[in-house]
Scaffold this active site. Structure first.
Site, short mmCIF file in Angstrom:
data_model
loop_
_atom_site.label_atom_id
_atom_site.label_comp_id
_atom_site.label_asym_id
_atom_site.label_seq_id
_atom_site.Cartn_x
_atom_site.Cartn_y
_atom_site.Cartn_z
N LYS A 46 0.88 -1.19 0.00
CA LYS A 46 0.00 0.00 0.00
C LYS A 46 0.91 1.23 0.00
O LYS A 46 1.93 1.26 0.70
CB LYS A 46 -0.87 -0.05 1.26
CG LYS A 46 -1.60 1.25 1.60
CD LYS A 46 -2.90 1.36 0.86
CE LYS A 46 -3.63 2.67 1.19
NZ LYS A 46 -4.52 3.10 0.10
N LEU A 74 -5.24 7.14 1.30
CA LEU A 74 -3.84 6.82 1.62
C LEU A 74 -3.60 6.70 3.13
O LEU A 74 -2.61 7.20 3.66
CB LEU A 74 -2.90 7.86 0.99
CG LEU A 74 -2.90 7.83 -0.55
CD1 LEU A 74 -2.24 9.06 -1.13
CD2 LEU A 74 -2.22 6.57 -1.07
N CYS A 131 -1.71 11.24 -6.87
CA CYS A 131 -2.12 11.95 -5.66
C CYS A 131 -2.23 13.43 -6.00
O CYS A 131 -1.51 13.93 -6.86
CB CYS A 131 -1.08 11.86 -4.55
SG CYS A 131 -0.15 10.38 -4.49
N LYS A 168 3.55 4.87 -11.40
CA LYS A 168 2.19 4.33 -11.58
C LYS A 168 1.31 5.39 -12.25
O LYS A 168 1.12 6.48 -11.71
CB LYS A 168 1.59 3.92 -10.23
CG LYS A 168 0.25 3.23 -10.41
CD LYS A 168 -0.09 2.36 -9.25
CE LYS A 168 -1.38 1.62 -9.45
NZ LYS A 168 -1.76 0.85 -8.28
N ILE A 194 -3.01 0.25 -14.92
CA ILE A 194 -3.44 1.60 -14.61
C ILE A 194 -3.85 1.68 -13.14
O ILE A 194 -4.22 0.67 -12.54
CB ILE A 194 -4.65 2.02 -15.49
CG1 ILE A 194 -5.80 1.05 -15.34
CG2 ILE A 194 -4.23 2.19 -16.92
CD1 ILE A 194 -7.09 1.45 -16.06
N THR A 196 -6.71 3.46 -10.51
CA THR A 196 -8.18 3.49 -10.64
C THR A 196 -8.65 4.70 -11.45
O THR A 196 -7.90 5.66 -11.64
CB THR A 196 -8.80 3.59 -9.23
OG1 THR A 196 -8.21 4.71 -8.57
CG2 THR A 196 -8.56 2.34 -8.42
N GLY A 247 -5.60 -3.90 -13.65
CA GLY A 247 -6.91 -3.29 -13.86
C GLY A 247 -7.93 -4.37 -14.12
O GLY A 247 -8.09 -4.83 -15.25
N GLY A 248 -8.56 -4.85 -13.06
CA GLY A 248 -9.68 -5.77 -13.20
C GLY A 248 -9.34 -7.19 -13.59
O GLY A 248 -10.20 -7.93 -14.10
N GLY A 269 -5.51 -7.12 -8.11
CA GLY A 269 -5.99 -6.18 -7.10
C GLY A 269 -7.33 -6.51 -6.52
O GLY A 269 -7.46 -7.36 -5.63
#
Ligand code: SIN
Length: 307
Positions: A46, A74, A131, A168, A194, A196, A247-248, A269
């Site tokens: 994380k 975060l 961010c 990222k 990617i 989100t 991604g998914g 993820g």
């Protein structure tokens, strides 16, 4: 037929093609009850910030069609506690570790890179530039090629380790290829993509955004075609730039799409919340998908959809 699942992200050799995705498996310890974390390609932690952080207001998660929205903000223990408790556990357990860092200013990213540079047990640094930049009216670093490059250049100046640096990337941009070019010029060894997609759910009983933080990041199968497209575009433009795709991804079949699009490894993820064994399962399924198509190594299919 035995399939060689080893791969690499630049100079980082990976014994397995599936990694965890930042934010979906904390620092790996919770997954240890479901499998040997040291056998994964890597645990991507994380995103860690300089100081401890409590995150955004609740509710922080919302279910969406084929996905979920999160607005964690975060939350984390800060870099010192992370090094002492999490990184030491990962090292002691022989886990290949990719440390994700996040900051609110370019200087914060640089300070994190400097602090982590000489800490043993870091296989790669993932710079989470999705961010808000508090010095630029909250504009997300990853959405501005200049701000993204500034962060990477600052991290690069402080990062004295040989371990690769990945940026990222966010899909919330008009042209993700221009951002990839920009961070590459600034010195990254690869990109993770990617992150989100920014989304929102409205609670129509209260007539307010459902999430405490109002907006959140959309993940899960709903975003997979967006991620595959982004990986494909960046690989087409920069075929030598290693890509950690995500991604998914739910299955080995999904993972295979990312390799064919140009990813050299994949992160697993959102599916982990419902199936904590998914990072191992997806690797096993990928092996079967490759074998059934006559491939003996995952490296052989990287970028094949570009022929
Ligand atoms: C969060 O903690 O809110 C997620 C951060 C991210 O998506 O990069």
């Amino acid at each position: 037929m035995s399939v060689d699942l080893s791969t690499s992200l630049g100079s980082l050799h990976l014994k397995a093609p599936t990694l965890t995705a930042s934010g979906c498996a904390a620092a790996g310890r919770e997954l240890a009850q479901f499998g040997d974390v040291a056998t994964l390609g890597a645990v991507v932690t994380k995103s860690i910030m300089l100081q401890p952080r409590s995150g955004r207001a609740t509710p922080r998660m919302a279910e969406t069609p084929s996905g979920m929205l999160n607005s964690i903000g975060l939350q984390g223990p800060g870099v010192e506690a992370f090094i002492e408790k999490d990184l030491s556990w990962l090292s002691q357990n022989g886990v290949t570790t990719v440390v994700s860092i996040a900051g609110e200013t370019t200087a914060e990213f640089a300070e994190l890179a400097a602090r982590l540079s000489n800490v043993p047990g870091i296989a790669a640094l993932e710079v989470n530039i999705s961010c808000p930049n508090v010095e630029s009216r909250g504009q997300v670093f990853a959405c501005d090629p200049y701000a993204a490059a500034d962060v990477i250049a600052a991290v690069r100046r402080e990062w004295t380790s040989d371990a690769p640096v990945l940026a990222k990337l966010s899909p919330d941009v008009t042209d993700i290829v221009s951002i990839a070019h920009s961070v590459r010029e600034a010195g990254v060894d690869g990109v993770s993509m990617i992150n989100t997609l920014l989304g929102m759910v409205i609670d129509v009983d209260r007539m307010k955004p459902l999430l405490g933080g109002r907006t959140g990041g959309l993940s899960g199968p709903a975003i997979r075609p967006v991620a595959v497209r982004a990986v494909y575009q960046v690989h087409a433009a920069l075929p030598d730039l290693p890509i950690l795709g995500m991604g998914g991804i739910r299955t080995g079949h999904d993972a295979l799409e990312f390799f064919a699009a140009g990813a050299s490894a994949v992160s697993i993820g959102t599916v982990v919340f419902g199936d904590p064994r998914a990072p191992w399962r997806v690797a096993e399924e990928l092996s079967s998908e490759l074998a059934s198509r006559g491939y003996s190594a995952v490296r052989d299919v990287i970028g094949l959809a570009h022929r």
